[in-house]
Design a protein around this motif. Structure first.
Motif, mmCIF file in Angstrom:
data_model
loop_
_atom_site.group_PDB
_atom_site.id
_atom_site.type_symbol
_atom_site.label_atom_id
_atom_site.label_comp_id
_atom_site.label_asym_id
_atom_site.label_seq_id
_atom_site.Cartn_x
_atom_site.Cartn_y
_atom_site.Cartn_z
ATOM 1 N N PRO A 75 7.076 5.135 -9.226
ATOM 2 C CA PRO A 75 8.112 6.043 -8.700
ATOM 3 C C PRO A 75 7.552 7.276 -7.993
ATOM 4 O O PRO A 75 8.212 7.825 -7.101
ATOM 5 N N ASP A 76 6.357 7.717 -8.373
ATOM 6 C CA ASP A 76 5.797 8.906 -7.731
ATOM 7 C C ASP A 76 5.023 8.587 -6.456
ATOM 8 O O ASP A 76 4.404 9.465 -5.854
ATOM 9 N N GLY A 77 5.050 7.332 -6.043
ATOM 10 C CA GLY A 77 4.412 6.961 -4.784
ATOM 11 C C GLY A 77 2.931 6.675 -4.873
ATOM 12 O O GLY A 77 2.274 6.500 -3.846
ATOM 13 N N THR A 78 2.379 6.580 -6.086
ATOM 14 C CA THR A 78 0.938 6.387 -6.245
ATOM 15 C C THR A 78 0.563 4.969 -6.655
ATOM 16 O O THR A 78 -0.568 4.722 -7.063
ATOM 17 N N GLY A 79 1.507 4.044 -6.588
ATOM 18 C CA GLY A 79 1.203 2.663 -6.946
ATOM 19 C C GLY A 79 0.206 2.028 -5.982
ATOM 20 O O GLY A 79 0.037 2.475 -4.841
ATOM 21 N N PHE A 80 -0.445 0.978 -6.455
ATOM 22 C CA PHE A 80 -1.484 0.338 -5.653
ATOM 23 C C PHE A 80 -0.935 -0.130 -4.307
ATOM 24 O O PHE A 80 -1.561 0.096 -3.262
ATOM 25 N N SER A 81 0.208 -0.771 -4.328
ATOM 26 C CA SER A 81 0.774 -1.289 -3.079
ATOM 27 C C SER A 81 1.238 -0.183 -2.146
ATOM 28 O O SER A 81 1.405 -0.407 -0.946
ATOM 29 N N GLN A 82 1.434 1.011 -2.690
ATOM 30 C CA GLN A 82 1.884 2.136 -1.883
ATOM 31 C C GLN A 82 0.730 2.900 -1.238
ATOM 32 O O GLN A 82 0.937 3.631 -0.275
ATOM 33 N N THR A 83 -0.452 2.747 -1.787
ATOM 34 C CA THR A 83 -1.570 3.583 -1.344
ATOM 35 C C THR A 83 -2.728 2.789 -0.749
ATOM 36 O O THR A 83 -3.774 3.377 -0.457
ATOM 37 N N HIS A 84 -2.559 1.505 -0.583
ATOM 38 C CA HIS A 84 -3.650 0.709 -0.020
ATOM 39 C C HIS A 84 -3.226 0.089 1.312
ATOM 40 O O HIS A 84 -2.053 -0.190 1.545
ATOM 41 N N ILE A 85 -4.219 -0.120 2.105
ATOM 42 C CA ILE A 85 -3.977 -0.437 3.512
ATOM 43 C C ILE A 85 -3.796 -1.936 3.740
ATOM 44 O O ILE A 85 -4.471 -2.765 3.131
ATOM 45 N N ASP A 86 -2.865 -2.232 4.612
ATOM 46 C CA ASP A 86 -2.689 -3.583 5.146
ATOM 47 C C ASP A 86 -2.959 -3.489 6.645
ATOM 48 O O ASP A 86 -2.049 -3.371 7.456
ATOM 49 N N ALA A 87 -4.223 -3.522 6.986
ATOM 50 C CA ALA A 87 -4.609 -3.272 8.372
ATOM 51 C C ALA A 87 -4.137 -4.365 9.315
ATOM 52 O O ALA A 87 -3.826 -4.101 10.478
ATOM 53 N N ASP A 88 -4.081 -5.624 8.854
ATOM 54 C CA ASP A 88 -3.696 -6.714 9.753
ATOM 55 C C ASP A 88 -2.197 -6.968 9.768
ATOM 56 O O ASP A 88 -1.712 -7.849 10.467
ATOM 57 N N GLY A 89 -1.421 -6.201 8.955
ATOM 58 C CA GLY A 89 0.026 -6.294 9.004
ATOM 59 C C GLY A 89 0.612 -7.581 8.473
ATOM 60 O O GLY A 89 1.745 -7.933 8.837
ATOM 61 N N ASP A 90 -0.077 -8.279 7.555
ATOM 62 C CA ASP A 90 0.470 -9.527 7.011
ATOM 63 C C ASP A 90 1.307 -9.308 5.755
ATOM 64 O O ASP A 90 1.772 -10.264 5.133
ATOM 65 N N GLY A 91 1.505 -8.045 5.364
ATOM 66 C CA GLY A 91 2.318 -7.766 4.188
ATOM 67 C C GLY A 91 1.566 -7.884 2.882
ATOM 68 O O GLY A 91 2.173 -7.812 1.806
ATOM 69 N N ILE A 92 0.252 -8.039 2.964
ATOM 70 C CA ILE A 92 -0.590 -8.153 1.774
ATOM 71 C C ILE A 92 -1.715 -7.128 1.898
ATOM 72 O O ILE A 92 -2.343 -7.013 2.962
ATOM 73 N N CYS A 93 -1.961 -6.394 0.813
ATOM 74 C CA CYS A 93 -3.019 -5.383 0.841
ATOM 75 C C CYS A 93 -4.359 -6.033 1.145
ATOM 76 O O CYS A 93 -4.624 -7.174 0.729
#
Length: 573
Positions: free
Chosen positions: A260-278
């Motif tokens: 909820p505070d925005g610090t979850g793994f999926s919220q803070t890690h990059i998906d550089a190729d835009g496939d929806g997966i970190c």
């Protein structure tokens, strides 16, 4: 034609057997067809022949495959499905909202499906929404399970091969609680498509180590703590493959790990190729999600960050925001401490200390709240408003007739630059070293030096440090040619030498010699009565002159020596 009776009997028996088999098959088929009945439950009583409670329908004689269809309403009952097999209990509306039930107990149940309910702990205050001890092949799907504030949304123990799909499990103490015992294990259960969110303690709990091979994939987790594992080993993703995932992405894989505070793994890690997966696996102890959903293609950072103006207690920074249409705002930090969210291209840091270096750090944020983890930084120093310390140890180290040399110790301030020198109150110049030689001073003159320190920012310490000293005085002996004459007493005549000190005659800085007759009997002058020692020396000089009058020049030389001795003696006093 002759017919064998035995043959005839056998043929009759075979025909009867075929008829019996067909009849048995027909009976079985009819029985199966009869089992596919639908039992209606309606708490309002508006449906003729309907059961008023879910429990009455469950307890009625049922055959394999019965469906219990529950109309919208409130059912404050904890439905007991213990040992029930091969039945489906479903809400008529299937919207997970308007058919409210207190909970289900599916201990030892087999092949039971529960779907479409709003299972709410507020009805009876029970400790679970779905509970199954040693349940097998259960399907719990498309339910909302909530408000079990002191218990569990779903609790299973020693349960295996069950499916939990497309449920919303929220606002419970524990979302999903998986347990086992020494006599059994909870394994090979599948959890997929579930929204497990805002549960107060944990989203998922594995309470024992005798738990393994449970498969979690394509779930959306949004809890303060998403999962706890007591050495249990589970599978946290399926094979990466095409398909719409729970957050709308184009690939199936693992789970979405949010907080909820925005610090979850999926919220803070990059998906550089835009496939929806970190781009990076989520690792938590022995648990690994190799294809965590989410991530983001970050908005680029700000550019041209620099200090645009500086004061003694403030610094104004400016920059250029990214041109990306998804850019929302910048997070501004000062020395690592969050200060503000700004959408403009400047920030003024105030209430700062003078002569202090500060660092600004900026991270950009997109419209979805994704934060670019790359910092853009700049450092700047406020103006120096503090003057350096004073010099110390100021004193004269050497003195001449027309000069005085002073020395001191400069302050240790790192920004010390130079000293301003004042002689008798007049500005003379600046020095960076630790001494000054004042020249062109008159003999016997008191001279005062004053020093003020200045730093590299031009701050002047106006505390004037001063010291005074006096130049030396020099006595000059004038030689007078003696004149021959006879004294009134008939003795020899010569030259009497007399020193006139600078303090005896105003405006006379040079000792002078007066010519007076030398008496064989020395006459005492008023001027010579200041010191008996001086008179004795003069008498000795006169005697020496008389004794050595036969040696030309020797008397004069002796007299000069005596005069110098008198000068030195007086200076010493």
């Amino acid at each position: 034609m002759v017919t064998n009776k035995k043959t005839c009997k056998n043929s009759t028996f075979l025909n009867l057997s075929k008829i019996s088999i067909v009849a048995l098959l027909a009976f079985v088929l009819l029985s199966n067809c009869a089992s596919a009945q639908t039992l209606i439950v309606d708490s309002s009583g508006a449906t003729p022949g309907a059961y008023p409670t879910i429990q009455l329908a469950v307890d009625s004689p049922t055959i394999i495959g019965d469906i219990i269809l529950v109309k919208p309403g409130i059912y404050p009952e904890l439905v007991n499905l213990q040992y029930k097999t091969d039945i489906t209990i479903m809400s008529e509306s299937a919207n997970q909202v308007d058919t409210i039930v207190a909970g289900f107990n599916a201990n030892y149940a087999r092949n039971v499906t529960i779907t479409g309910f709003n299972i709410n702990g507020g009805l009876l205050g029970s400790s679970y929404g779905i509970y199954s001890y040693e349940g097998r092949n259960l399907t719990i799907e498309k339910n909302t399970i909530s408000e079990f504030l002191t218990g569990n949304g779903i609790l299973i123990k020693n349960a295996n091969y069950n499916l939990f799909a497309d449920n919303t499990i929220t606002n419970n103490k524990y979302g999903i609680y998986i347990d086992s015992s020494y006599y059994g294990t909870s394994s090979y259960n599948t959890f997929t498509g579930n929204n497990i969110l805002f549960n107060t303690d944990y989203g998922i709990v594995f309470n024992e180590r005798y738990i393994s091979n449970n498969n979690f994939y394509n779930n959306y987790l949004m809890n303060r703590y998403n999962h706890f594992s007591a050495s249990a080993v589970s599978i946290w993703n399926t094979t990466r493959s095409s398909g719409v995932n729970i957050i709308g992405g184009s690939y199936m894989g693992g789970n979405y790990w949010g907080r909820p505070d925005g610090t979850g793994f999926s919220q803070t890690h990059i998906d550089a190729d835009g496939d929806g997966i970190c781009d990076e696996a989520y690792v938590r102890g022995a648990d690994v999600d190799y294809f965590p959903l989410g991530g983001y293609a970050p908005v680029v950072g700000v550019s041209d960050l620099k200090e645009s103006d500086i004061g003694y207690t403030w610094i104004n920074w400016s920059w250029t925001n990214p041109s990306d249409s998804n850019f929302n705002h910048s997070m501004v930090y000062l020395d690592g401490v969050f200060k503000a969210n700004v959408s403009t291209e400047h920030f003024n840091a105030t209430v700062l200390s003078d002569s202090t270096t500060y660092e600004i750090g900026i991270r950009t944020v997109d419209k979805s709240g994704n934060i670019n983890t790359t910092w853009v930084n700049d450092t700047a120093t406020t103006l120096d408003g503090t003057a350096p310390a004073i010099v110390t140890g100021l004193s004269e180290v050497d003195i001449g007739y027309t000069w005085i040399n002073w020395s001191w110790t400069n302050p240790s301030d790192v920004d010390f630059d130079h000293c301003e020198i004042y002689i008798d109150g007049n500005y003379t110049g600046t020095v960076t070293y630790q001494f000054f030689n004042a020249t062109g001073i008159s003999q016997g003159t008191v001279c005062e030096i004053g020093i003020m320190t200045v730093d590299s920012s031009g701050n002047v310490n106006t505390n004037l440090i001063s010291d005074a000293a006096k130049t030396d005085e020099q006595a000059v002996v004038n030689t007078v040619t003696p004149k021959s004459r006879t004294s009134s007493s008939g003795g020899n005549t010569g030259t009497e030498l007399r020193i006139i000190e600078p303090d005896e005659e105003e405006d006379n800085a040079v000792a002078d010699i007066e010519e007076t007759p030398l008496q064989s009997t020395p006459e005492v002058y008023e001027e010579e009565t200041e010191m008996d020692i001086g008179n004795n020396i003069a008498e000795e000089a006169s005697d020496a002159t008389e004794t050595t009058s036969s040696a030309p020049g020797f008397g004069v030389l002796t007299t000069i020596v005596v005069i110098v001795s008198m000068v030195l003696f007086r200076r010493k006093d």
